[in-house]
Enzyme design. Structure first.
Site, PDB file in Angstrom:
ATOM      1  CD  GLU A  61       8.396  73.685 -23.527  1.00 18.16           C
ATOM      2  OE1 GLU A  61       8.413  74.157 -22.649  1.00 18.16           O
ATOM      3  OE2 GLU A  61       8.602  74.320 -24.347  1.00 18.16           O
ATOM      4  CG  HIS A  74       4.316  73.313 -26.255  1.00 20.72           C
ATOM      5  ND1 HIS A  74       4.449  74.964 -27.056  1.00 20.72           N
ATOM      6  CD2 HIS A  74       5.543  73.036 -25.617  1.00 20.72           C
ATOM      7  CE1 HIS A  74       5.479  75.315 -26.749  1.00 20.72           C
ATOM      8  NE2 HIS A  74       5.982  74.683 -25.888  1.00 20.72           N
TER       9      HIS A  74
END
Length: 332
Positions: free
Chosen positions: A285, A247
Site C-alpha cells: 500500500e 513494506h
C-alpha cells in the site's frame, strides 16, 4: 551439435549459491567444468544419458535455459527410459501426451537452488483469533539468517535476503530511516533507542518478518513482510488467510534505479511465494502519489486495484497474484 545458448549469458557461467557453476560447451551442460548432461540441439527435444542425480541435473538444465531465455516457457525432454517417479512427484517434470516436459511456471515455484533455511511451507494450519476479531492461521516460527540467494545475470551480481539482526543492523537501520528521502515516505525518523524499540517490537510480533536485502553481500535495503490477515490492510480488500504484504525501503542511494528494483523486487516476491505455497497474493500500500514505486510494482505484475485512506496517508492498493507472477516472472 550445439550447446543451449543463452542470449544473456552467451558462453559465460551461471553461478549456483553453493559455489558451483554451470556452463555449456559443445553438446554438454557442465558443472564446474565436468559434464553433467549430454544434449543434442539447442531448440528441439533434449536428449541425454541418465545422469547420476537426475533431479539435480534437470533442475540445472532448466535453470540454465530459463535464466538465459526469458521467452522460453517449456522444455521438452527426450530421455532414455521411463521418467523417474520422484521427478513427477516433485512437480519438476510432468507428462504431456507421454512427453516429459518442464514448465517455466512450475520450475520457479520449486525451492530449487535459491530457497535457504526453514520455510513456512508445511506448517500445520491451526486457526486462532486476532485482537481485531479476525480469525487467522497460527504463524510458524520465523527463520534466522539467509533465506534466499540467486545470481542475477542482468546485474552480474548476487541478490540475497537475510533476516534482520538488531545487533548487526541497528545503526544501519537508524541511518536509513533518518535519510530525508526515506523519511518522506516512512516517517520513522528517530534515535538509536527509538529504533531499537521499533525493531524489538517487530521481532516479538509473529505477524512481521524483517529482512535485509543485499547485492554481493552488501546490505542496501530493508523490508517488512507481514501476514495481511492480521494487518490493518485486511479490512480494505477480500484478504485471504495466507496473503502477505510488504513494506520496502532502499537505504543506499547507489543501489537505486529501475534495473536494481527489478532485481530485488523480483527476488523478494519470489522468496515470499516460495516460503508458503498457500500464499495466493502479495499486497502493498504505497502512498497513492508515489508514482515511481507504483510503476516499479506494475512492471513486476502488481495490479493497482484502488485507492483508500489510511489514517496517515492516501494509499494505492497494489496486488500481485501468484499465478500472474509465475506466468511472467523474469528471474535471470
Amino acid at each position: 551439435m550445439s550447446p543451449p545458448r543463452s542470449p544473456t549469458l552467451g558462453n559465460s557461467e551461471l553461478p549456483l549459491p553453493d559455489g558451483r557453476r554451470l556452463s555449456a560447451e559443445g553438446g554438454l551442460l557442465l558443472l564446474d567444468g565436468a559434464p553433467l548432461l549430454c544434449l543434442e540441439g539447442a531448440d528441439g527435444p533434449l536428449h541425454g544419458e541418465p545422469p547420476a542425480a537426475p533431479e539435480f541435473a534437470l533442475q540445472a538444465l532448466a535453470y540454465w535455459r530459463f535464466s538465459g531465455d526469458p521467452d522460453c516457457q517449456r522444455l521438452s525432454l527426450a530421455l532414455p527410459g521411463a521418467v523417474p517417479e520422484a521427478l513427477l512427484e516433485s512437480g519438476l517434470v510432468r507428462l504431456d501426451d507421454g512427453v516429459p516436459v518442464i514448465e517455466r511456471a512450475a520450475f520457479w515455484q520449486l525451492p530449487g537452488f535459491w530457497q535457504r533455511g526453514r520455510r513456512s511451507a508445511g506448517y500445520p494450519e491451526q486457526m486462532c483469533l486476532h485482537a481485531s476479531g479476525r480469525r487467522h492461521p497460527r504463524r510458524p516460527p520465523k527463520p534466522r539468517g539467509e533465506v534466499y540467494r540467486r545470481f542475477d545475470a542482468r546485474l552480474g551480481a548476487w541478490v540475497a535476503l537475510r533476516t534482520l539482526d538488531i545487533g548487526e543492523d541497528l545503526a544501519r537501520f537508524n541511518r536509513w530511516q533518518n535519510h530525508p528521502r526515506v523519511a518522506a515516505f516512512w516517517q520513522e525518523e528517530g534515535d538509536l533507542a527509538q529504533h531499537r524499540r521499533y525493531l524489538e517490537a517487530l521481532a516479538a510480533d509473529p505477524r512481521v518478518l524483517t529482512l535485509i536485502g543485499a547485492f554481493d553481500d552488501e546490505p542496501f535495503a530493508y523490508y517488512e513482510a507481514y501476514w495481511a490477515k492480521e494487518d490493518r490492510i485486511a479490512p480494505f480488500y477480500a484478504v485471504d488467510d495466507y496473503d502477505r504484504g510488504i513494506h520496502m525501503l532502499v537505504g543506499e542511494d547507489r543501489h537505486r534505479g529501475p534495473h536494481k528494483v527489478a532485481a530485488w523486487l523480483g527476488a523478494l516476491a519470489h522468496y515470499l511465494f516460495l516460503d508458503e505455497p498457500r500464499t495466493r497474493r502479495l499486497v502493498c500500500e504505497p502512498r497513492a502519489d508515489n508514482a515511481r514505486m507504483i510503476q516499479h510494482l506494475q512492471a513486476l505484475g502488481f495490479a493497482r486495484l484502488k485507492e483508500f485512506d489510511f489514517p496517515h496517508k492516501r494509499a494505492a492498493l497494489m496486488v500481485l497474484e501468484r499465478e500472474a507472477f509465475f506466468a511472467r516472472c523474469r528471474l535471470a
